[in-house]
Design a protein around this motif. Structure first.
Motif, mmCIF file in Angstrom:
data_model
loop_
_atom_site.group_PDB
_atom_site.id
_atom_site.type_symbol
_atom_site.label_atom_id
_atom_site.label_comp_id
_atom_site.label_asym_id
_atom_site.label_seq_id
_atom_site.Cartn_x
_atom_site.Cartn_y
_atom_site.Cartn_z
ATOM 1 N N THR A 142 -4.173 -7.589 1.527
ATOM 2 C CA THR A 142 -4.322 -7.133 -0.225
ATOM 3 C C THR A 142 -4.897 -7.526 -0.960
ATOM 4 O OG1 THR A 142 -1.416 -6.749 0.487
ATOM 5 C CG2 THR A 142 -2.257 -6.273 -1.592
ATOM 6 N N PHE B 274 -6.907 5.614 0.639
ATOM 7 C CA PHE B 274 -7.139 5.729 -0.334
ATOM 8 C C PHE B 274 -7.875 6.939 -0.846
ATOM 9 C CE2 PHE B 274 -6.477 0.735 -0.092
ATOM 10 C CZ PHE B 274 -5.434 0.264 -1.121
ATOM 11 N N GLN C 136 -10.423 2.644 -8.440
ATOM 12 C CA GLN C 136 -9.485 2.891 -9.541
ATOM 13 C C GLN C 136 -9.886 2.752 -10.739
ATOM 14 O OE1 GLN C 136 -5.317 2.374 -8.336
ATOM 15 N NE2 GLN C 136 -4.697 3.988 -9.603
ATOM 16 N N LEU D 195 1.004 -1.752 0.094
ATOM 17 C CA LEU D 195 0.160 -0.251 -0.228
ATOM 18 C C LEU D 195 0.881 1.350 0.156
ATOM 19 C CD1 LEU D 195 -2.847 1.306 0.580
ATOM 20 C CD2 LEU D 195 -2.260 0.695 2.513
ATOM 21 N N ARG E 221 -8.318 -5.290 -0.538
ATOM 22 C CA ARG E 221 -7.769 -3.733 -1.065
ATOM 23 C C ARG E 221 -8.217 -3.849 -2.806
ATOM 24 N NH1 ARG E 221 -2.625 -2.857 2.799
ATOM 25 N NH2 ARG E 221 -3.761 -2.159 5.097
ATOM 26 N N TRP F 49 2.629 1.873 -3.327
ATOM 27 C CA TRP F 49 1.382 2.281 -4.481
ATOM 28 C C TRP F 49 1.065 4.082 -4.109
ATOM 29 C CZ3 TRP F 49 -3.358 3.959 -3.507
ATOM 30 C CH2 TRP F 49 -4.131 4.227 -4.010
ATOM 31 N N ARG F 50 0.962 4.261 -2.687
ATOM 32 C CA ARG F 50 0.659 5.523 -2.434
ATOM 33 C C ARG F 50 2.212 6.345 -2.489
ATOM 34 N NH1 ARG F 50 -0.781 5.701 3.532
ATOM 35 N NH2 ARG F 50 -0.892 8.301 3.183
ATOM 36 N N PHE G 154 -3.641 0.174 -8.673
ATOM 37 C CA PHE G 154 -3.212 -0.841 -6.815
ATOM 38 C C PHE G 154 -2.728 -2.232 -7.186
ATOM 39 C CE2 PHE G 154 -3.778 -3.294 -3.442
ATOM 40 C CZ PHE G 154 -3.053 -2.650 -2.395
#
Length: 463
Positions: A304, A449, A315, A196, A307, A199-200, A211
Protein backbone atom coordinates in the motif's frame (compact mmCIF):
# COMPACT_ATOMS: atom_id res chain seq x y z
CA UNK A 1 -12.58 16.23 25.33
CA UNK A 2 -14.82 13.73 27.11
CA UNK A 3 -17.09 11.07 25.66
CA UNK A 4 -16.04 12.07 22.16
CA UNK A 5 -17.50 15.60 22.46
CA UNK A 6 -15.94 18.99 23.17
CA UNK A 7 -16.24 21.30 26.19
CA UNK A 8 -19.24 23.17 24.78
CA UNK A 9 -21.21 19.96 24.37
CA UNK A 10 -20.12 18.79 27.83
CA UNK A 11 -21.42 22.06 29.30
CA UNK A 12 -24.72 21.77 27.42
CA UNK A 13 -25.23 18.24 28.73
CA UNK A 14 -24.28 19.25 32.26
CA UNK A 15 -26.71 22.18 32.24
CA UNK A 16 -29.63 19.88 31.43
CA UNK A 17 -28.49 17.07 33.70
CA UNK A 18 -27.90 19.30 36.70
CA UNK A 19 -30.97 21.46 36.15
CA UNK A 20 -33.28 18.46 35.98
CA UNK A 21 -31.31 16.44 38.56
CA UNK A 22 -31.11 13.53 36.13
CA UNK A 23 -29.92 10.14 37.30
CA UNK A 24 -26.66 8.73 36.01
CA UNK A 25 -28.60 6.42 33.68
CA UNK A 26 -30.68 9.30 32.28
CA UNK A 27 -27.56 11.44 31.78
CA UNK A 28 -25.93 8.58 29.90
CA UNK A 29 -29.03 8.15 27.73
CA UNK A 30 -29.10 11.85 26.88
CA UNK A 31 -25.39 11.83 26.00
CA UNK A 32 -25.88 8.82 23.71
CA UNK A 33 -28.76 10.52 21.90
CA UNK A 34 -26.86 13.79 21.46
CA UNK A 35 -23.71 12.06 20.19
CA UNK A 36 -25.67 9.66 17.97
CA UNK A 37 -24.58 6.51 19.84
CA UNK A 38 -28.06 4.92 19.61
CA UNK A 39 -28.47 1.67 17.71
CA UNK A 40 -29.91 0.67 15.34
CA UNK A 41 -31.45 4.08 14.53
CA UNK A 42 -29.89 7.19 16.05
CA UNK A 43 -32.91 9.30 15.11
CA UNK A 44 -35.48 7.12 16.90
CA UNK A 45 -35.44 9.24 20.11
CA UNK A 46 -36.07 12.35 18.00
CA UNK A 47 -39.02 10.62 16.33
CA UNK A 48 -40.33 9.71 19.79
CA UNK A 49 -39.87 13.28 21.02
CA UNK A 50 -41.69 14.80 18.06
CA UNK A 51 -44.65 12.43 18.44
CA UNK A 52 -44.74 12.91 22.21
CA UNK A 53 -44.91 16.69 21.80
CA UNK A 54 -47.60 16.36 19.12
CA UNK A 55 -49.64 14.02 21.31
CA UNK A 56 -49.25 16.28 24.36
CA UNK A 57 -50.16 19.36 22.34
CA UNK A 58 -53.33 17.66 21.10
CA UNK A 59 -54.34 15.98 24.35
CA UNK A 60 -53.58 18.92 26.60
CA UNK A 61 -54.93 21.58 24.25
CA UNK A 62 -51.69 23.49 23.77
CA UNK A 63 -52.44 26.83 22.18
CA UNK A 64 -49.04 27.52 20.64
CA UNK A 65 -45.40 26.61 20.95
CA UNK A 66 -45.03 28.50 24.22
CA UNK A 67 -46.95 25.77 26.03
CA UNK A 68 -44.60 23.12 24.65
CA UNK A 69 -41.54 25.22 25.55
CA UNK A 70 -42.81 25.56 29.10
CA UNK A 71 -43.38 21.81 29.20
CA UNK A 72 -39.82 21.17 28.02
CA UNK A 73 -38.12 23.65 30.35
CA UNK A 74 -39.99 22.77 33.55
CA UNK A 75 -39.12 19.22 34.67
CA UNK A 76 -41.88 19.37 37.28
CA UNK A 77 -44.52 19.24 34.56
CA UNK A 78 -43.73 15.66 33.52
CA UNK A 79 -46.18 14.31 36.12
CA UNK A 80 -49.95 13.66 35.96
CA UNK A 81 -51.06 16.27 38.49
CA UNK A 82 -48.80 18.96 37.09
CA UNK A 83 -49.92 18.30 33.52
CA UNK A 84 -53.56 18.45 34.57
CA UNK A 85 -53.09 21.74 36.40
CA UNK A 86 -51.01 23.36 33.65
CA UNK A 87 -53.03 22.28 30.64
CA UNK A 88 -56.50 22.10 32.08
CA UNK A 89 -57.20 18.41 32.19
CA UNK A 90 -54.11 17.12 30.42
CA UNK A 91 -53.78 13.70 28.81
CA UNK A 92 -55.38 10.62 30.24
CA UNK A 93 -53.14 8.36 32.29
CA UNK A 94 -52.98 4.67 33.08
CA UNK A 95 -50.81 2.63 35.46
CA UNK A 96 -47.79 2.97 33.16
CA UNK A 97 -47.94 6.63 32.17
CA UNK A 98 -49.72 9.15 29.95
CA UNK A 99 -52.00 7.84 27.24
CA UNK A 100 -50.93 9.75 24.15
CA UNK A 101 -52.99 8.22 21.37
CA UNK A 102 -53.29 4.65 20.16
CA UNK A 103 -50.19 4.56 17.93
CA UNK A 104 -47.69 5.85 20.47
CA UNK A 105 -47.31 5.76 24.24
CA UNK A 106 -44.63 6.00 26.90
CA UNK A 107 -44.08 5.77 30.63
CA UNK A 108 -43.43 8.69 32.95
CA UNK A 109 -39.71 7.90 33.01
CA UNK A 110 -39.60 7.79 29.22
CA UNK A 111 -41.48 11.07 28.94
CA UNK A 112 -39.08 12.71 31.40
CA UNK A 113 -36.13 11.61 29.27
CA UNK A 114 -37.72 12.94 26.09
CA UNK A 115 -38.47 16.30 27.69
CA UNK A 116 -34.85 16.48 28.88
CA UNK A 117 -33.87 16.01 25.24
CA UNK A 118 -36.29 18.78 24.25
CA UNK A 119 -34.65 21.10 26.80
CA UNK A 120 -31.21 20.26 25.39
CA UNK A 121 -32.29 21.11 21.85
CA UNK A 122 -33.81 24.39 22.99
CA UNK A 123 -30.99 25.56 25.27
CA UNK A 124 -27.79 24.21 23.67
CA UNK A 125 -25.02 26.62 22.67
CA UNK A 126 -26.33 29.30 25.07
CA UNK A 127 -29.77 29.36 23.43
CA UNK A 128 -28.24 30.06 20.01
CA UNK A 129 -30.93 27.99 18.23
CA UNK A 130 -33.80 28.73 20.63
CA UNK A 131 -35.76 30.94 18.23
CA UNK A 132 -35.46 28.42 15.39
CA UNK A 133 -36.62 25.46 17.48
CA UNK A 134 -39.39 27.55 19.08
CA UNK A 135 -40.69 28.34 15.60
CA UNK A 136 -40.85 24.62 14.82
CA UNK A 137 -42.85 24.04 18.01
CA UNK A 138 -45.28 26.81 17.01
CA UNK A 139 -45.92 24.99 13.74
CA UNK A 140 -46.42 21.69 15.56
CA UNK A 141 -48.85 23.18 18.07
CA UNK A 142 -50.88 24.71 15.24
CA UNK A 143 -51.38 21.26 13.66
CA UNK A 144 -50.41 18.50 16.15
CA UNK A 145 -50.85 15.53 13.84
CA UNK A 146 -48.62 12.68 12.64
CA UNK A 147 -47.51 14.59 9.54
CA UNK A 148 -46.38 17.60 11.58
CA UNK A 149 -44.61 15.30 14.02
CA UNK A 150 -42.73 13.65 11.15
CA UNK A 151 -41.65 17.06 9.85
CA UNK A 152 -40.43 18.08 13.30
CA UNK A 153 -38.52 14.80 13.68
CA UNK A 154 -36.68 15.40 10.40
CA UNK A 155 -35.85 18.96 11.41
CA UNK A 156 -34.52 17.83 14.78
CA UNK A 157 -32.40 15.15 13.09
CA UNK A 158 -30.79 17.73 10.78
CA UNK A 159 -30.37 20.08 13.73
CA UNK A 160 -28.53 17.50 15.85
CA UNK A 161 -26.44 16.39 12.88
CA UNK A 162 -25.18 19.96 12.49
CA UNK A 163 -24.55 20.15 16.23
CA UNK A 164 -22.49 16.95 16.11
CA UNK A 165 -20.40 18.24 13.23
CA UNK A 166 -19.63 21.36 15.27
CA UNK A 167 -18.97 19.76 18.65
CA UNK A 168 -17.99 16.14 18.11
CA UNK A 169 -14.37 15.88 16.91
CA UNK A 170 -14.97 12.20 16.20
CA UNK A 171 -17.81 12.85 13.75
CA UNK A 172 -15.54 12.78 10.66
CA UNK A 173 -14.05 9.49 11.88
CA UNK A 174 -17.51 7.97 12.25
CA UNK A 175 -18.48 8.92 8.70
CA UNK A 176 -15.36 7.24 7.38
CA UNK A 177 -15.88 4.18 9.57
CA UNK A 178 -19.47 3.76 8.44
CA UNK A 179 -18.38 3.59 4.78
CA UNK A 180 -15.46 1.28 5.52
CA UNK A 181 -17.51 -1.05 7.72
CA UNK A 182 -20.16 -1.30 5.04
CA UNK A 183 -17.55 -2.12 2.41
CA UNK A 184 -15.82 -4.74 4.57
CA UNK A 185 -19.12 -6.39 5.44
CA UNK A 186 -18.16 -6.85 9.09
CA UNK A 187 -14.79 -8.48 8.41
CA UNK A 188 -12.06 -7.63 10.89
CA UNK A 189 -9.06 -8.49 8.74
CA UNK A 190 -7.93 -6.01 6.09
CA UNK A 191 -5.61 -6.72 3.18
CA UNK A 192 -3.76 -4.35 0.85
CA UNK A 193 -6.16 -5.22 -1.95
CA UNK A 194 -9.14 -4.26 0.25
CA UNK A 195 -7.76 -0.73 0.39
CA UNK A 196 -7.29 -0.69 -3.38
CA UNK A 197 -10.75 -2.13 -4.03
CA UNK A 198 -12.44 0.39 -1.72
CA UNK A 199 -10.67 3.25 -3.53
CA UNK A 200 -11.72 1.84 -6.92
CA UNK A 201 -15.34 1.57 -5.73
CA UNK A 202 -15.29 5.19 -4.57
CA UNK A 203 -13.75 6.30 -7.86
CA UNK A 204 -16.45 4.44 -9.77
CA UNK A 205 -19.16 6.45 -7.98
CA UNK A 206 -17.62 9.73 -9.13
CA UNK A 207 -16.22 10.74 -5.73
CA UNK A 208 -12.60 10.69 -7.00
CA UNK A 209 -10.84 10.53 -3.61
CA UNK A 210 -7.06 10.48 -3.55
CA UNK A 211 -5.65 7.01 -3.07
CA UNK A 212 -3.33 8.32 -0.39
CA UNK A 213 -6.27 9.89 1.45
CA UNK A 214 -8.18 6.60 1.37
CA UNK A 215 -5.11 4.77 2.68
CA UNK A 216 -4.86 7.29 5.53
CA UNK A 217 -8.49 6.59 6.41
CA UNK A 218 -7.69 2.88 6.65
CA UNK A 219 -4.75 3.69 8.93
CA UNK A 220 -7.09 5.56 11.28
CA UNK A 221 -9.75 2.85 10.96
CA UNK A 222 -7.36 0.10 11.98
CA UNK A 223 -6.01 2.20 14.85
CA UNK A 224 -9.53 2.84 16.15
CA UNK A 225 -10.37 -0.86 15.83
CA UNK A 226 -7.40 -1.70 18.05
CA UNK A 227 -8.37 0.97 20.57
CA UNK A 228 -11.89 -0.40 20.84
CA UNK A 229 -10.64 -3.99 21.16
CA UNK A 230 -12.32 -5.19 18.00
CA UNK A 231 -14.61 -3.67 15.41
CA UNK A 232 -17.65 -5.34 16.96
CA UNK A 233 -17.48 -2.72 19.71
CA UNK A 234 -18.42 -0.10 17.10
CA UNK A 235 -21.68 -1.90 16.38
CA UNK A 236 -22.43 -2.92 19.98
CA UNK A 237 -21.35 -0.14 22.35
CA UNK A 238 -23.45 -1.54 25.17
CA UNK A 239 -20.96 -4.41 25.47
CA UNK A 240 -18.47 -1.93 26.95
CA UNK A 241 -20.61 -1.58 30.08
CA UNK A 242 -19.16 -4.84 31.34
CA UNK A 243 -15.65 -3.32 31.58
CA UNK A 244 -14.85 -1.30 34.70
CA UNK A 245 -13.76 2.25 33.94
CA UNK A 246 -14.40 1.89 30.21
CA UNK A 247 -15.61 5.50 29.88
CA UNK A 248 -12.33 7.04 31.02
CA UNK A 249 -10.15 4.67 29.01
CA UNK A 250 -12.25 5.10 25.87
CA UNK A 251 -12.40 8.88 26.26
CA UNK A 252 -8.62 9.14 26.52
CA UNK A 253 -7.95 6.77 23.63
CA UNK A 254 -10.45 8.35 21.23
CA UNK A 255 -9.37 11.83 22.28
CA UNK A 256 -5.81 11.01 21.25
CA UNK A 257 -7.06 9.52 17.99
CA UNK A 258 -9.13 12.57 17.08
CA UNK A 259 -6.45 15.08 18.08
CA UNK A 260 -3.71 13.63 15.89
CA UNK A 261 -4.38 10.93 13.35
CA UNK A 262 -1.59 8.35 13.27
CA UNK A 263 -0.90 8.83 9.56
CA UNK A 264 0.77 12.18 10.24
CA UNK A 265 2.94 11.26 13.23
CA UNK A 266 6.28 10.76 11.50
CA UNK A 267 5.65 13.24 8.70
CA UNK A 268 5.31 16.06 11.26
CA UNK A 269 8.95 15.53 12.25
CA UNK A 270 9.95 16.71 8.79
CA UNK A 271 7.77 19.80 8.97
CA UNK A 272 9.64 20.92 12.13
CA UNK A 273 13.10 20.02 10.82
CA UNK A 274 15.75 22.46 12.15
CA UNK A 275 17.37 24.88 9.72
CA UNK A 276 21.00 24.07 10.71
CA UNK A 277 23.23 21.98 8.45
CA UNK A 278 21.63 20.37 5.40
CA UNK A 279 21.33 16.88 6.85
CA UNK A 280 18.45 16.32 4.46
CA UNK A 281 17.89 17.98 1.10
CA UNK A 282 14.45 19.17 0.11
CA UNK A 283 14.03 16.18 -2.21
CA UNK A 284 15.01 13.75 0.55
CA UNK A 285 12.53 15.31 2.94
CA UNK A 286 9.75 15.04 0.32
CA UNK A 287 10.61 11.39 -0.31
CA UNK A 288 10.57 10.59 3.41
CA UNK A 289 7.25 12.39 3.83
CA UNK A 290 5.77 10.29 1.00
CA UNK A 291 7.16 7.01 2.31
CA UNK A 292 6.24 7.58 5.97
CA UNK A 293 2.95 9.48 5.80
CA UNK A 294 0.99 6.22 6.22
CA UNK A 295 2.62 5.21 9.48
CA UNK A 296 2.66 2.31 10.41
CA UNK A 297 2.07 1.03 6.86
CA UNK A 298 5.75 1.51 6.01
CA UNK A 299 6.24 -1.48 8.33
CA UNK A 300 2.99 -3.41 8.03
CA UNK A 301 1.68 -2.72 4.48
CA UNK A 302 4.63 -1.99 2.18
CA UNK A 303 2.54 -2.68 -0.93
CA UNK A 304 0.00 0.00 0.00
CA UNK A 305 2.91 2.34 0.72
CA UNK A 306 4.34 1.72 -2.76
CA UNK A 307 0.94 2.25 -4.38
CA UNK A 308 0.42 5.48 -2.47
CA UNK A 309 3.82 6.88 -3.41
CA UNK A 310 3.84 5.85 -7.06
CA UNK A 311 0.23 6.29 -8.14
CA UNK A 312 -0.67 8.82 -5.45
CA UNK A 313 1.78 11.18 -7.11
CA UNK A 314 0.16 10.55 -10.49
CA UNK A 315 -3.29 11.33 -9.12
CA UNK A 316 -1.98 14.46 -7.39
CA UNK A 317 -0.57 15.57 -10.74
CA UNK A 318 -3.95 15.11 -12.39
CA UNK A 319 -5.70 17.01 -9.59
CA UNK A 320 -3.19 19.87 -9.90
CA UNK A 321 -3.82 20.03 -13.64
CA UNK A 322 -7.55 20.25 -13.03
CA UNK A 323 -7.14 23.03 -10.46
CA UNK A 324 -5.01 25.04 -12.85
CA UNK A 325 -7.39 24.41 -15.73
CA UNK A 326 -4.91 22.19 -17.57
CA UNK A 327 -5.60 20.81 -21.02
CA UNK A 328 -7.38 17.53 -21.63
CA UNK A 329 -4.43 16.06 -23.49
CA UNK A 330 -2.14 16.50 -20.48
CA UNK A 331 -4.72 14.91 -18.18
CA UNK A 332 -5.21 11.97 -20.53
CA UNK A 333 -1.44 11.46 -20.72
CA UNK A 334 -1.05 11.42 -16.95
CA UNK A 335 -3.99 9.04 -16.58
CA UNK A 336 -2.08 6.37 -18.51
CA UNK A 337 0.35 6.16 -15.53
CA UNK A 338 3.32 5.88 -17.88
CA UNK A 339 5.18 8.37 -15.68
CA UNK A 340 4.52 6.40 -12.50
CA UNK A 341 7.70 5.40 -10.71
CA UNK A 342 8.19 1.63 -10.64
CA UNK A 343 8.19 -0.27 -7.37
CA UNK A 344 11.75 -1.44 -7.98
CA UNK A 345 12.89 2.17 -8.36
CA UNK A 346 11.06 3.17 -5.18
CA UNK A 347 12.65 0.28 -3.30
CA UNK A 348 16.10 1.40 -4.45
CA UNK A 349 15.40 4.98 -3.39
CA UNK A 350 14.11 3.83 0.00
CA UNK A 351 17.32 1.89 0.48
CA UNK A 352 19.44 4.96 -0.36
CA UNK A 353 17.45 7.04 2.15
CA UNK A 354 17.94 4.43 4.86
CA UNK A 355 21.67 4.30 4.14
CA UNK A 356 21.97 8.10 4.20
CA UNK A 357 20.10 8.44 7.50
CA UNK A 358 22.21 5.69 9.03
CA UNK A 359 25.33 7.54 7.92
CA UNK A 360 24.02 10.79 9.42
CA UNK A 361 23.34 9.02 12.73
CA UNK A 362 26.92 7.78 12.85
CA UNK A 363 28.17 11.30 12.14
CA UNK A 364 25.98 12.59 14.97
CA UNK A 365 27.60 10.07 17.32
CA UNK A 366 31.10 11.02 16.14
CA UNK A 367 30.37 14.70 16.80
CA UNK A 368 29.02 14.00 20.27
CA UNK A 369 31.68 11.59 21.55
CA UNK A 370 35.02 13.32 22.01
CA UNK A 371 36.81 10.94 24.42
CA UNK A 372 37.14 7.59 22.66
CA UNK A 373 40.12 6.03 24.37
CA UNK A 374 38.00 3.90 26.69
CA UNK A 375 35.72 2.66 23.93
CA UNK A 376 36.01 -0.81 22.39
CA UNK A 377 38.09 -0.98 19.24
CA UNK A 378 35.12 -1.80 17.06
CA UNK A 379 33.26 1.29 18.28
CA UNK A 380 36.31 3.50 17.75
CA UNK A 381 36.59 2.14 14.22
CA UNK A 382 32.95 2.96 13.49
CA UNK A 383 33.39 6.50 14.78
CA UNK A 384 36.53 7.00 12.70
CA UNK A 385 34.63 5.78 9.63
CA UNK A 386 31.90 8.33 10.46
CA UNK A 387 34.58 11.06 10.65
CA UNK A 388 35.76 10.02 7.21
CA UNK A 389 32.18 10.21 5.91
CA UNK A 390 31.89 13.68 7.42
CA UNK A 391 34.95 14.88 5.52
CA UNK A 392 33.45 13.62 2.26
CA UNK A 393 30.06 15.32 2.67
CA UNK A 394 29.68 18.43 0.54
CA UNK A 395 26.53 20.05 1.88
CA UNK A 396 25.70 23.47 3.27
CA UNK A 397 26.75 23.85 6.92
CA UNK A 398 29.05 20.83 7.03
CA UNK A 399 32.22 22.92 6.92
CA UNK A 400 31.55 24.66 10.26
CA UNK A 401 32.40 22.11 12.97
CA UNK A 402 30.96 24.09 15.88
CA UNK A 403 27.72 24.94 14.13
CA UNK A 404 27.54 21.40 12.78
CA UNK A 405 27.64 19.90 16.28
CA UNK A 406 24.86 22.20 17.47
CA UNK A 407 22.75 21.46 14.39
CA UNK A 408 23.10 17.71 14.76
CA UNK A 409 22.33 17.93 18.48
CA UNK A 410 19.06 19.74 17.68
CA UNK A 411 18.12 17.28 14.94
CA UNK A 412 19.22 14.08 16.68
CA UNK A 413 15.87 13.03 18.27
CA UNK A 414 14.02 13.40 14.96
CA UNK A 415 16.95 11.92 13.04
CA UNK A 416 16.90 8.84 15.26
CA UNK A 417 13.19 8.22 14.66
CA UNK A 418 13.43 8.83 10.94
CA UNK A 419 16.44 6.54 10.58
CA UNK A 420 14.61 3.79 12.44
CA UNK A 421 11.49 4.25 10.27
CA UNK A 422 13.56 4.25 7.06
CA UNK A 423 15.28 1.03 8.14
CA UNK A 424 11.87 -0.52 8.88
CA UNK A 425 10.68 0.52 5.43
CA UNK A 426 13.72 -1.01 3.75
CA UNK A 427 13.21 -4.31 5.60
CA UNK A 428 9.50 -4.45 4.80
CA UNK A 429 10.12 -3.77 1.11
CA UNK A 430 12.78 -6.48 1.04
CA UNK A 431 10.28 -8.90 2.56
CA UNK A 432 7.59 -7.92 0.05
CA UNK A 433 10.02 -8.41 -2.84
CA UNK A 434 10.87 -11.93 -1.62
CA UNK A 435 7.21 -12.99 -1.61
CA UNK A 436 5.80 -10.98 -4.53
CA UNK A 437 8.27 -9.94 -7.25
CA UNK A 438 8.03 -6.18 -7.71
CA UNK A 439 8.72 -6.39 -11.45
CA UNK A 440 5.45 -8.30 -11.85
CA UNK A 441 3.44 -6.33 -9.29
CA UNK A 442 4.05 -2.90 -10.73
CA UNK A 443 2.74 -3.37 -14.30
CA UNK A 444 -0.35 -5.16 -12.98
CA UNK A 445 -1.08 -2.29 -10.60
CA UNK A 446 -0.36 0.27 -13.30
CA UNK A 447 -3.07 -1.25 -15.47
CA UNK A 448 -5.56 -1.11 -12.57
CA UNK A 449 -4.83 2.53 -11.73
CA UNK A 450 -4.77 3.58 -15.39
CA UNK A 451 -8.26 2.14 -15.95
CA UNK A 452 -9.60 3.87 -12.83
CA UNK A 453 -8.01 7.21 -13.75
CA UNK A 454 -9.19 7.04 -17.36
CA UNK A 455 -12.79 6.37 -16.30
CA UNK A 456 -12.82 9.00 -13.53
CA UNK A 457 -11.19 11.80 -15.51
CA UNK A 458 -12.51 10.96 -18.98
CA UNK A 459 -14.70 14.06 -19.10
CA UNK A 460 -11.83 16.45 -18.42
CA UNK A 461 -9.51 14.55 -20.75
CA UNK A 462 -11.99 14.93 -23.61
CA UNK A 463 -12.36 18.68 -23.04
Amino acid sequence: MTGGYDERCAADLANVGDGRDLSRADRAWLARVVTGAVRPNRDKPLWDLAHALAALAEAAGARDGRDLITLALDPGLARPAALSARFGGGPAVDDRGPVLGTAWSTGWAGLARLLALAEFVLTAEDLAQFATVAGWLDELAAAPDAESAAILAKRLARHLAAYRNAHLPLAPLERRFRALLTFLGGRRSIADDDILDFWRAEMATGERPGFRIVAEHFVTFEAAGRLLEGLDALAAPAALDAHAGWEERLDAALGDLAAAEPAAALATLLADWPEGPKILTGAEREDLADFLRLEPYHRTRPLTTLRAVSFGRVQSGIANRLRRGGGGAAIAERATCLEAESYAELRTRAGLLAAHLGRMLRIAAALRIADRDALPEAVRGALEAAEADLRRVRRAGFDDREGLSAGFAAAEPALLRLAEAAADLERSLDGLARHRPLDALFPADRDVFAVAFAAAYAGEAAA
